[in-house]
Scaffold this motif. Structure first.
Motif: not given
Length: 401
Positions: A187-200
């Motif tokens: 779940l943390d990996e999913l959160i991190a991926a979504q966070s990177r999407k927002v940052d991008a």
């Protein structure tokens, strides 16, 4: 309630293979993991931007949490083996959990998960699972449930090694720990991926704004929609507005209207000094220059400037334009940062024809909507994790009181 009187519960949610198994046991933190100390970082060794080992300060821990989903992989300072010998320091191993142990950063309860061998300074401490007793990622998750505010003391909040070691925690056996860690790390990996999407998306918007609006010292943007060729014309902000004024409303719990402070709604007020749409600019303090857009009937406090564009200008265009410039350059004062209405009024702004204003603002507003949607999805993932942790970790009877 004494320690002996505490009743240890199994979690509300348990994986099938552990249902009906042993209850979780109460242990001291030192029985589950080792508490790792940091080292003084001589100024003479600071400033090295690359090297074999990151030397992590509190700021590096905070950045790992804010920008990298909690994974600590880099720092602003590095050391090599020869400097390690000079410091007589032991490395923090991969898999450790690190966090601030002193100052206001302690109160934020931020935890980072070490991804490579590193050093930490003496304002940071670490936890490393004891082999055969605990799982590294489980300790990282468990540490997020410990509120250090409940264990710190002194005028400046701080915790020491002995205090940390005596904190009581509730843990299952190593196999169940690993199962929980595996679930939540996914779940943390999913959160991190979504966070990177927002940052991008935010980076993309920032870059696009630098192209769609003239840069400092320039009068025309570098990127234009093909249907527009007329030159942009310079005006002062006050010439594009009905007014640029300071708020004057006060908070009142019995009020019916939203009251805006420097960054957001802070309560209610009896007065609706403004109706429609306005651009709000934080006037004073650490948030000086921060932009907010308000709509409806509302009040504004006196630490906020209110920009009221006239009907001849697109308000979204002005809002995005102000966001594209380095508005911090208008702030003065070292003790108490400040931006005044008169400074804003005299701000030069390059303006295109109405149709191009709307085209630019529509483009950026649609990107804003996408960022909001993706940010909401990130918040939903984070909320789901918090809820899942509440189900996967038990509480004692004392915690429930």
């Amino acid at each position: 309630m004494s320690n002996k009187e505490k009743s240890v519960l199994v979690p509300k949610l348990r994986f099938p293979e552990f249902q009906g198994g042993d209850a979780w046991g109460e242990r001291l933190l030192r029985e589950v993991c080792s508490v790792l100390q940091g080292y003084g970082f001589p100024e003479a060794l600071q400033g090295k931007r690359s090297g074999k080992y990151p030397f992590c300060k509190v700021s590096d821990v905070s950045r790992a949490v804010a920008e990298n989903g909690g994974e600590l992989v880099a720092a602003n300072n590095y050391v090599d083996d020869d400097e390690l010998l000079k410091l007589r320091a032991k490395l923090i191993p991969k898999g450790a959990t690190v966090f601030a142990k002193i100052g206001e950063a302690l109160r934020l309860n931020r935890r980072a998960y070490v991804q490579r061998s590193c050093l930490i300074d003496n304002n940071v401490t670490g936890l490393k699972a004891i082999d055969g007793v605990a799982d590294d990622y489980f300790v990282y998750l468990l540490s997020q449930l410990i509120d250090l505010n409940m264990h710190c003391g002194g005028a400046v909040p701080s915790v020491n090694k002995s205090t940390l070691e005596e904190i009581e925690v509730i843990v299952p056996g190593p196999v169940e720990q690993a199962r929980i860690a595996d679930c939540l790390s996914s779940l943390d990996e999913l959160i991190a991926a979504q966070s990177r999407k927002v940052d991008a998306l935010k980076i993309h918007k920032k870059g696009l704004m630098q192209q769609l609006f003239p840069r400092e010292g320039e009068t025309q943007p570098r990127l234009r929609f093909p249907e527009f060729e007329e030159p942009w014309v310079e005006s002062k902000l006050e010439d594009l507005c009905e007014s640029v004024s300071s708020g004057r409303d006060q908070i009142d719990s019995e009020g019916l209207f939203d009251l805006y402070g420097s960054t957001s709604i802070i309560g209610k007020t009896k007065n609706s000094s403004f109706n429609g749409e306005r651009i709000l600019v934080a006037r004073v303090g650490a948030n000086a220059g921060m932009l907010t857009k308000a709509k409806g009937s509302f009040g504004v406090t006196d630490n906020t400037l209110v920009v009221s564009p006239n009907q001849l200008i697109d308000i979204d265009f002005i809002f995005h334009y102000l966001g594209s410039i380095n508005i911090n350059k208008l702030i003065f004062g070292s003790g108490q940062p400040l931006i005044t209405g008169s400074i804003l009024k005299n701000l030069p702004i390059q303006v295109p024809v109405d149709a191009e204003q709307r085209r630019v603002s529509a483009c950026l507003s649609s990107l804003d909507a996408l960022i909001i949607a993706q940010s909401s999805e990130l918040e939903a993932f984070e909320k789901h994790k918090r809820g899942l942790m509440q189900q996967l970790f038990p509480v004692t009877a004392e915690d429930k009181e």
